[in-house]
Design a protein around this motif. Sequence first.
Motif, mmCIF file in Angstrom:
data_model
loop_
_atom_site.group_PDB
_atom_site.id
_atom_site.type_symbol
_atom_site.label_atom_id
_atom_site.label_comp_id
_atom_site.label_asym_id
_atom_site.label_seq_id
_atom_site.Cartn_x
_atom_site.Cartn_y
_atom_site.Cartn_z
ATOM 1 N N VAL A 52 -9.242 -54.450 60.290
ATOM 2 C CA VAL A 52 -10.149 -54.251 59.156
ATOM 3 C C VAL A 52 -11.427 -53.549 59.622
ATOM 4 O O VAL A 52 -11.908 -52.611 58.970
ATOM 5 N N VAL A 53 -11.971 -53.967 60.746
ATOM 6 C CA VAL A 53 -13.192 -53.329 61.262
ATOM 7 C C VAL A 53 -12.906 -51.891 61.681
ATOM 8 O O VAL A 53 -13.697 -50.983 61.399
ATOM 9 N N VAL A 54 -11.773 -51.657 62.315
ATOM 10 C CA VAL A 54 -11.445 -50.307 62.794
ATOM 11 C C VAL A 54 -11.240 -49.346 61.628
ATOM 12 O O VAL A 54 -11.710 -48.202 61.681
ATOM 13 N N ILE A 55 -10.562 -49.788 60.561
ATOM 14 C CA ILE A 55 -10.352 -48.866 59.443
ATOM 15 C C ILE A 55 -11.636 -48.631 58.645
ATOM 16 O O ILE A 55 -11.736 -47.649 57.916
ATOM 17 N N VAL A 59 -15.682 -44.882 57.360
ATOM 18 C CA VAL A 59 -16.526 -44.979 56.171
ATOM 19 C C VAL A 59 -17.958 -45.270 56.581
ATOM 20 O O VAL A 59 -18.909 -44.697 56.046
ATOM 21 N N ARG A 60 -18.133 -46.141 57.569
ATOM 22 C CA ARG A 60 -19.483 -46.452 58.055
ATOM 23 C C ARG A 60 -20.147 -45.212 58.638
ATOM 24 O O ARG A 60 -21.319 -44.939 58.384
ATOM 25 N N VAL A 87 -10.336 -49.254 51.720
ATOM 26 C CA VAL A 87 -11.026 -50.045 52.743
ATOM 27 C C VAL A 87 -11.815 -51.178 52.096
ATOM 28 O O VAL A 87 -11.788 -52.313 52.578
ATOM 29 N N VAL A 88 -12.506 -50.887 51.010
ATOM 30 C CA VAL A 88 -13.280 -51.931 50.323
ATOM 31 C C VAL A 88 -12.357 -53.022 49.795
ATOM 32 O O VAL A 88 -12.654 -54.215 49.910
ATOM 33 N N ALA A 139 -15.235 -60.239 59.441
ATOM 34 C CA ALA A 139 -14.803 -58.844 59.501
ATOM 35 C C ALA A 139 -14.707 -58.248 58.101
ATOM 36 O O ALA A 139 -15.112 -57.099 57.877
ATOM 37 N N GLY A 140 -14.199 -59.012 57.149
ATOM 38 C CA GLY A 140 -14.110 -58.528 55.778
ATOM 39 C C GLY A 140 -15.476 -58.270 55.162
ATOM 40 O O GLY A 140 -15.700 -57.241 54.526
ATOM 41 N N LEU A 141 -16.403 -59.189 55.377
ATOM 42 C CA LEU A 141 -17.754 -58.998 54.838
ATOM 43 C C LEU A 141 -18.472 -57.838 55.525
ATOM 44 O O LEU A 141 -19.202 -57.072 54.887
#
Length: 163
Positions: A52-55, A59-60, A87-88, A139-141
């Motif tokens: 989740v963080v990698v994908i 976007v970041r 991603v969201v 990670a989701g937040l």
Amino acid sequence: MTRTRPGLLALLALGAGVVAIALQLGLGAVGLSKIVPQVTLAVTLVLIAVVVVVIALPVRRATRAARDRAADAPPRPRVDPFYATRVVLIAKASAVTGSLLGGAAAGLVGELLIRPVSAASSVWAGVAMLVGSVLLLVAGLLAEGWCVLPPDDEDQPPVASHP
């Protein structure tokens, strides 16, 4: 899309914990074996959190580049809006899932600790599930926060000056 509310996550965790304790007590009351989480579940939750963080990283990078870009700098490539939407959604689903599984893990560990006799390996497996769930929630937040676009300068109303 609105950000995930902490109150909702806490309510989901509390509800999952109560259901897990009731399920454990019900299974014990009818003489069935109780649920013991596997350590592989915790490992899987941590791996999902990493994914989740990698994908969310592209976007970041795109949102930070839009915010940090100077007026005379060349424009950065834009992120695909469909990718950002996915991603969201994955980030939000990860936060909700982490909350539910974390609450259930806390309920399982709590029930294991109040038993007169419990195997230490069962308690540690439950704690591992709790840690993996919390990492998935975080990670989701985090990924959801990375997908927030900075406000455009032309969209902001002018600030009125007072004499």
